[in-house]
Design a protein around this motif. Structure first.
Motif, mmCIF file in Angstrom:
data_model
loop_
_atom_site.group_PDB
_atom_site.id
_atom_site.type_symbol
_atom_site.label_atom_id
_atom_site.label_comp_id
_atom_site.label_asym_id
_atom_site.label_seq_id
_atom_site.Cartn_x
_atom_site.Cartn_y
_atom_site.Cartn_z
ATOM 1 N N LYS A 227 0.746 -1.131 0.003
ATOM 2 C CA LYS A 227 -0.017 -0.054 0.017
ATOM 3 C C LYS A 227 0.805 1.284 -0.141
ATOM 4 C CE LYS A 227 -3.581 -2.363 2.737
ATOM 5 N NZ LYS A 227 -2.837 -3.479 2.888
ATOM 6 N N PHE A 228 0.995 1.933 -1.063
ATOM 7 C CA PHE A 228 1.654 3.334 -1.167
ATOM 8 C C PHE A 228 0.766 4.268 -1.863
ATOM 9 C CE2 PHE A 228 4.872 -0.144 -1.298
ATOM 10 C CZ PHE A 228 5.894 0.338 -0.613
ATOM 11 N N ILE A 229 0.802 5.353 -1.242
ATOM 12 C CA ILE A 229 0.324 6.592 -1.731
ATOM 13 C C ILE A 229 0.697 7.134 -3.085
ATOM 14 C CG2 ILE A 229 -0.625 8.859 -1.451
ATOM 15 C CD1 ILE A 229 -0.580 8.338 1.765
ATOM 16 N N THR A 230 0.031 6.922 -4.271
ATOM 17 C CA THR A 230 0.649 7.443 -5.666
ATOM 18 C C THR A 230 -0.364 8.717 -5.914
ATOM 19 O OG1 THR A 230 -0.990 5.865 -6.593
ATOM 20 C CG2 THR A 230 1.175 5.087 -6.053
ATOM 21 N N PHE A 231 0.189 9.083 -7.056
ATOM 22 C CA PHE A 231 -0.521 10.291 -7.705
ATOM 23 C C PHE A 231 -1.765 9.824 -8.196
ATOM 24 C CE2 PHE A 231 -1.640 12.637 -11.610
ATOM 25 C CZ PHE A 231 -1.463 13.957 -11.177
ATOM 26 N N GLU A 232 -1.901 8.573 -8.809
ATOM 27 C CA GLU A 232 -3.122 8.205 -9.334
ATOM 28 C C GLU A 232 -4.254 8.039 -8.217
ATOM 29 O OE1 GLU A 232 0.189 7.606 -11.924
ATOM 30 O OE2 GLU A 232 -0.155 6.861 -10.054
ATOM 31 N N LEU A 233 -3.800 7.497 -7.058
ATOM 32 C CA LEU A 233 -4.722 7.216 -5.960
ATOM 33 C C LEU A 233 -5.155 8.737 -5.484
ATOM 34 C CD1 LEU A 233 -3.077 4.555 -3.761
ATOM 35 C CD2 LEU A 233 -5.250 4.564 -5.012
ATOM 36 N N LEU A 234 -4.377 9.743 -5.404
ATOM 37 C CA LEU A 234 -4.965 11.066 -5.101
ATOM 38 C C LEU A 234 -5.803 11.621 -6.043
ATOM 39 C CD1 LEU A 234 -1.184 12.436 -3.821
ATOM 40 C CD2 LEU A 234 -3.230 12.116 -2.575
ATOM 41 N N GLN A 235 -5.699 11.332 -7.275
ATOM 42 C CA GLN A 235 -6.467 11.912 -8.525
ATOM 43 C C GLN A 235 -7.856 11.134 -8.168
ATOM 44 O OE1 GLN A 235 -4.687 14.561 -8.866
ATOM 45 N NE2 GLN A 235 -5.751 14.515 -10.811
ATOM 46 N N GLN A 236 -7.752 9.741 -7.822
ATOM 47 C CA GLN A 236 -8.940 9.042 -7.983
ATOM 48 C C GLN A 236 -9.839 9.654 -6.399
ATOM 49 O OE1 GLN A 236 -8.411 4.720 -7.378
ATOM 50 N NE2 GLN A 236 -10.191 4.293 -6.560
ATOM 51 N N PHE A 237 -8.850 9.930 -5.333
ATOM 52 C CA PHE A 237 -9.496 10.610 -4.190
ATOM 53 C C PHE A 237 -10.214 11.962 -4.620
ATOM 54 C CE2 PHE A 237 -8.898 12.521 0.161
ATOM 55 C CZ PHE A 237 -10.068 11.746 0.849
ATOM 56 N N ARG A 238 -9.581 12.598 -5.302
ATOM 57 C CA ARG A 238 -9.900 13.977 -5.907
ATOM 58 C C ARG A 238 -11.480 13.968 -6.635
ATOM 59 N NH1 ARG A 238 -8.305 19.252 -6.932
ATOM 60 N NH2 ARG A 238 -5.981 18.543 -6.392
ATOM 61 N N TYR A 239 -11.454 12.822 -7.572
ATOM 62 C CA TYR A 239 -12.705 12.426 -8.443
ATOM 63 C C TYR A 239 -13.756 11.943 -7.128
ATOM 64 C CZ TYR A 239 -15.597 10.493 -11.844
ATOM 65 O OH TYR A 239 -16.487 10.113 -12.709
ATOM 66 N N TYR A 240 -13.556 11.191 -6.262
ATOM 67 C CA TYR A 240 -14.320 11.040 -5.159
ATOM 68 C C TYR A 240 -14.952 11.864 -4.702
ATOM 69 C CZ TYR A 240 -16.226 9.249 -0.780
ATOM 70 O OH TYR A 240 -16.828 8.857 0.375
ATOM 71 N N LEU A 241 -14.357 12.891 -4.205
ATOM 72 C CA LEU A 241 -14.922 14.022 -3.328
ATOM 73 C C LEU A 241 -15.691 15.113 -4.386
ATOM 74 C CD1 LEU A 241 -11.440 14.989 -1.158
ATOM 75 C CD2 LEU A 241 -13.796 13.831 -0.539
ATOM 76 N N LYS A 242 -15.175 15.035 -5.428
ATOM 77 C CA LYS A 242 -15.938 16.002 -6.348
ATOM 78 C C LYS A 242 -17.166 15.268 -6.679
ATOM 79 C CE LYS A 242 -12.711 18.570 -9.110
ATOM 80 N NZ LYS A 242 -11.936 19.033 -10.299
ATOM 81 N N ASN A 243 -17.644 14.050 -6.763
ATOM 82 C CA ASN A 243 -18.654 13.202 -6.994
ATOM 83 C C ASN A 243 -19.597 13.232 -5.623
ATOM 84 O OD1 ASN A 243 -18.343 12.353 -9.513
ATOM 85 N ND2 ASN A 243 -17.730 10.443 -8.968
ATOM 86 N N GLU A 244 -18.749 13.385 -4.516
ATOM 87 C CA GLU A 244 -19.642 13.784 -3.399
ATOM 88 C C GLU A 244 -20.245 15.081 -3.052
ATOM 89 O OE1 GLU A 244 -19.934 11.320 -0.083
ATOM 90 O OE2 GLU A 244 -20.058 10.227 -1.970
ATOM 91 N N GLU A 245 -19.996 15.932 -4.143
ATOM 92 C CA GLU A 245 -20.362 17.511 -4.253
ATOM 93 C C GLU A 245 -19.767 18.333 -3.221
ATOM 94 O OE1 GLU A 245 -24.431 17.912 -4.690
ATOM 95 O OE2 GLU A 245 -24.519 16.383 -6.428
ATOM 96 N N ARG A 246 -18.434 17.849 -2.769
ATOM 97 C CA ARG A 246 -17.648 18.797 -1.463
ATOM 98 C C ARG A 246 -17.159 20.025 -2.037
ATOM 99 N NH1 ARG A 246 -17.685 16.255 3.748
ATOM 100 N NH2 ARG A 246 -17.821 13.860 3.199
ATOM 101 N N GLU A 247 -17.227 21.161 -1.192
ATOM 102 C CA GLU A 247 -16.833 22.361 -1.633
ATOM 103 C C GLU A 247 -15.333 22.203 -2.135
ATOM 104 O OE1 GLU A 247 -18.301 25.467 -1.574
ATOM 105 O OE2 GLU A 247 -20.110 24.422 -1.325
ATOM 106 N N ASN A 248 -15.089 22.996 -2.899
ATOM 107 C CA ASN A 248 -13.568 22.941 -3.664
ATOM 108 C C ASN A 248 -12.639 23.271 -2.342
ATOM 109 O OD1 ASN A 248 -14.158 22.628 -6.224
ATOM 110 N ND2 ASN A 248 -14.435 24.761 -6.672
ATOM 111 N N SER A 249 -12.788 24.094 -1.364
ATOM 112 C CA SER A 249 -12.050 24.259 -0.290
ATOM 113 C C SER A 249 -11.740 23.101 0.574
ATOM 114 C CB SER A 249 -12.573 25.513 0.656
ATOM 115 O OG SER A 249 -13.837 25.199 0.922
#
Length: 280
Positions: free
Chosen positions: A3-25
């Motif tokens: 289990k390593f934190i990669t750029f791809e996982l961070l982008q996947q997390f960003r996409y997940y949060l956007k789908n959750e309709e989280r504020e940009n901040s």
């Protein structure tokens, strides 16, 4: 599986949060928390042991317990998205706060000082912005819903996190805002705009309020947009004494969140203790 934190996982997390309709901040804050954890790891694997060690690291750095739990919340969400939910870290157990420091609480008198100084300096937009937040209890991110159309109908439909709530605008506030829009030749859409016609951002609002507090003689630690929301909540509750109704107005899913807004200051708590008259 390692289990390593990669750029791809961070982008996947960003996409997940956007789908959750989280504020940009909120999205940026969560990603920053994960990046800080990744920097601490220094290319080591994400393990239960390292998660626990990172929590201890935050404690040793004397972070506020609520801040630590906020960081751990972001990490746990990331772990679930990455498919590593089985190693989630436990939060700190925090006793419910009985009172808060008065040094962080904006009083109504201080709020009025800010408004008077803003008027004196000719900062009409800032004055109306603060009055709008403080008289409705909206979040600074919800100012975009205060439109010419909303003011004309006396209500704003606010959509956040998949929920829609209606905020009523008093006649006095509507009259002030309509007069302002007429002077600024704003005929539709958002009312609080930059010179270039864009909606005011959180950072600019914060900066303008900080500059104003120095001139008004109000402690800077008390002056930020969210404290106006707190002042609204405390004032509203004193009038109606209905925490459920207040939660609906503020857009809270949990009444426990609303209760945090209503915690008395240390001075108020001391007054209550003195009224007990249990000393001779």
């Amino acid at each position: 599986m390692l289990k390593f934190i990669t750029f791809e996982l961070l982008q996947q997390f960003r996409y997940y949060l956007k789908n959750e309709e989280r504020e940009n901040s909120t999205i940026e804050k969560y990603l920053q928390n994960i990046q800080s954890f990744a920097n601490w790891l220094q290319n080591r694997e994400v393990t239960k042991e390292n998660l626990t060690a990172y929590k201890e690291h935050l404690i040793m750095k004397k972070y506020n317990p609520k801040t630590i739990n906020g960081i751990l919340s972001a990490i746990n969400k990331f772990l679930v998205v990455a498919g590593w939910g089985d190693i989630k870290v436990k939060y700190l157990r925090i006793q419910r706060q009985l009172f808060r420091s008065s040094g962080r609480e904006l009083t109504k008198a201080e709020y009025m000082k800010l408004l008077n100084k803003a008027q004196e300096l000719g900062k009409e937009r800032l004055s109306l912005l603060m009055q709008t937040i403080c008289s409705t209890g909206i979040r600074v991110s919800e100012l975009k819903y205060i439109t010419v159309e909303a003011v004309k109908t006396g209500k704003a439909e606010i959509s956040l996190k998949g929920k829609i709530r209606t905020i009523l605008l008093t006649g006095k506030l509507c009259k002030k805002l309509l007069k302002y829009t007429k002077g600024q030749k704003i005929t539709s859409g958002e009312i609080f705009l930059t010179r270039s016609g864009r909606g005011l951002g959180r950072k600019q609002i914060w900066a303008e309020m900080k500059a104003l507090c120095k001139k008004a003689g109000v402690e800077s630690g008390k002056v930020f947009p969210h404290n106006l929301r707190h002042l609204f909540a405390r004032t509203f509750y004193k009038v109606c004494k209905d925490v459920v109704r207040l939660a609906d107005v503020l857009g809270h899913s949990s009444i426990e969140t609303t209760r945090i807004y209503l915690i008395s200051t240390g001075a108020e708590h001391l007054q209550t203790l003195n009224k007990l008259q249990l000393l001779i």
